[in-house]
Design a protein around this motif. Structure first.
Motif, PDB file in Angstrom:
ATOM      1  N   VAL A 164      29.733  44.887  11.159  1.00 36.75           N
ATOM      2  CA  VAL A 164      29.519  44.135   9.920  1.00 36.75           C
ATOM      3  C   VAL A 164      28.270  44.649   9.204  1.00 36.75           C
ATOM      4  N   PHE A 165      27.218  44.947   9.973  1.00 38.92           N
ATOM      5  CA  PHE A 165      25.995  45.483   9.376  1.00 38.92           C
ATOM      6  C   PHE A 165      26.259  46.812   8.679  1.00 38.92           C
ATOM      7  N   THR A 166      27.014  47.692   9.373  1.00 36.30           N
ATOM      8  CA  THR A 166      27.325  49.002   8.796  1.00 36.30           C
ATOM      9  C   THR A 166      28.134  48.855   7.511  1.00 36.30           C
ATOM     10  N   ALA A 167      29.112  47.918   7.546  1.00 37.17           N
ATOM     11  CA  ALA A 167      29.936  47.700   6.353  1.00 37.17           C
ATOM     12  C   ALA A 167      29.065  47.198   5.208  1.00 37.17           C
ATOM     13  N   GLY A 168      28.130  46.274   5.510  1.00 38.26           N
ATOM     14  CA  GLY A 168      27.232  45.752   4.479  1.00 38.26           C
ATOM     15  C   GLY A 168      26.391  46.866   3.888  1.00 38.26           C
TER      16      GLY A 168
END
Lengths: 199, 140
Positions: A164-168
């Protein structure tokens, strides 16, 4: 028995919604229909005893992703362009053939699956009984889904957080990059005037 | 297959049949529609059908939600698929957000979110994505 009937009706409703999504060309309607689809999915999840999944689907699937789509539609064109007839027929035919073949094979395989709700199905007898017995005794948390999510499979959840962090980060870079490139190109155009090469 | 009447076979496998129908409809939307937003909606329909499949597999007949009641006779549904799908839902929304950001970027660069138009424009002048600004290239 009532549960089974409710299940059958709700799943039929999902199919109807998907057909409407296919036939609608207004993107606003498509997005709202997909929100309704997620919400009905959440009700199906409650009916299948997955309460935690149901409220995540209602909050995240029907809530956040609908909001994201609507926010994007504020910038994007509101209607899908309908291409001229002949072209759609050939491209749809190819897609239809692929979909029917894959779907037929999957349905053929589905009849070999254990019946819905079979307590002796392979999926039910492996690790789940251990979680159900140990959860309350060892960790003192009555909700087994919470125990498995945060304790037994804590590294899964860590991995999820990283995804999720990478996608953000990706969204941030893409959107900031868009405005920066626009500004960069604009200033470069100003500097070079009309001397810029074509292509 | 066994000799049970068709209605019983259908009722027993209804969840799987609907899941496959929804999955194939999602795939059909992704392949056949050229609008990028609609492709993303198709992708999320495909995704949700997989969630439905997992949750159906985890259902135990006569069971209840896996929250320990203290009564030793209670039958619970399988909590493991629920956990996997919780993770998948959150990851799914992250991918949707990333996809929408890409669509916005394509729209900023080409001024269109129809796949065939974008491909035609790219084939015409071969400019890399980063050099494009919508409107700027079209007007020349």
């Amino acid at each position: 028995m009532t549960g089974l009937m409710v299940n059958i009706c709700l799943l039929a409703l999902l199919v109807i919604i998907v057909v409407m999504v296919m036939r609608t060309h207004r993107l606003f309607a498509v997005v709202v229909l997909s929100g309704a689809y997620s919400l009905i999915c959440a009700v199906v999840f409650v009916n299948l005893d997955a309460v935690d999944v149901a409220f995540t689907e209602a909050a995240v699937g029907a809530g956040i992703s609908t909001v994201l789509f609507l926010a994007a539609l504020a910038v994007l064109p509101a209607n899908e362009k309908q291409p001229p007839g002949a072209h759609t027929l050939t491209s749809n035919l190819a897609a239809l053939v692929i979909v029917v073949i894959v779907g037929g094979l999957l349905i053929h395989a589905a009849f070999d699956l254990p019946a819905l709700g079979d307590p002796n199905a392979p999926a039910q007898v492996h690790v789940a009984p251990r979680y159900l017995v140990e959860s309350d005794e060892v960790l003192n948390i009555p909700n087994v889904v919470t125990t498995v999510l945060a304790s037994y499979r804590g590294f899964d959840t860590l991995g999820e957080t990283i995804v999720v962090f990478t996608a953000g980060l990706g969204v941030f870079v893409l959107l900031c990059g868009a405005t920066r490139t626009a500004r960069h190109t604009a200033t470069k155009d100003e500097r070079q005037g009309s001397g810029r090469d074509e292509g | 297959m066994n000799d049970a009447p068709l209605a019983v076979v259908l009722a027993e496998n209804w969840n799987y049949l609907v899941v496959i129908t929804l999955m194939m409809s999602g795939l059909f939307i992704v392949i056949s529609r050229s609008n990028l937003v609609k492709k993303l909606v198709g992708l999320s329909i495909f995704q949700t059908s997989v969630f439905l499949f997992y949750i159906s597999v985890g259902k135990v007949a006569g069971g209840t939600a896996p929250i320990i009641t203290g009564d030793p006779d209670t039958l619970y549904s399988n909590p493991l698929p629920h956990v996997l799908i919780l993770t998948a839902i959150v990851v799914g929304v992250a991918t949707t957000a990333l996809g929408l950001a890409l669509v916005l970027r394509v729209h900023a660069a080409f001024g269109s979110i129809e796949e065939d138009e974008v491909l035609a424009m790219k084939a015409e002048d071969g400019l890399p994505l980063l050099r494009r600004v919508a409107g700027g290239e079209d007007g020349e």
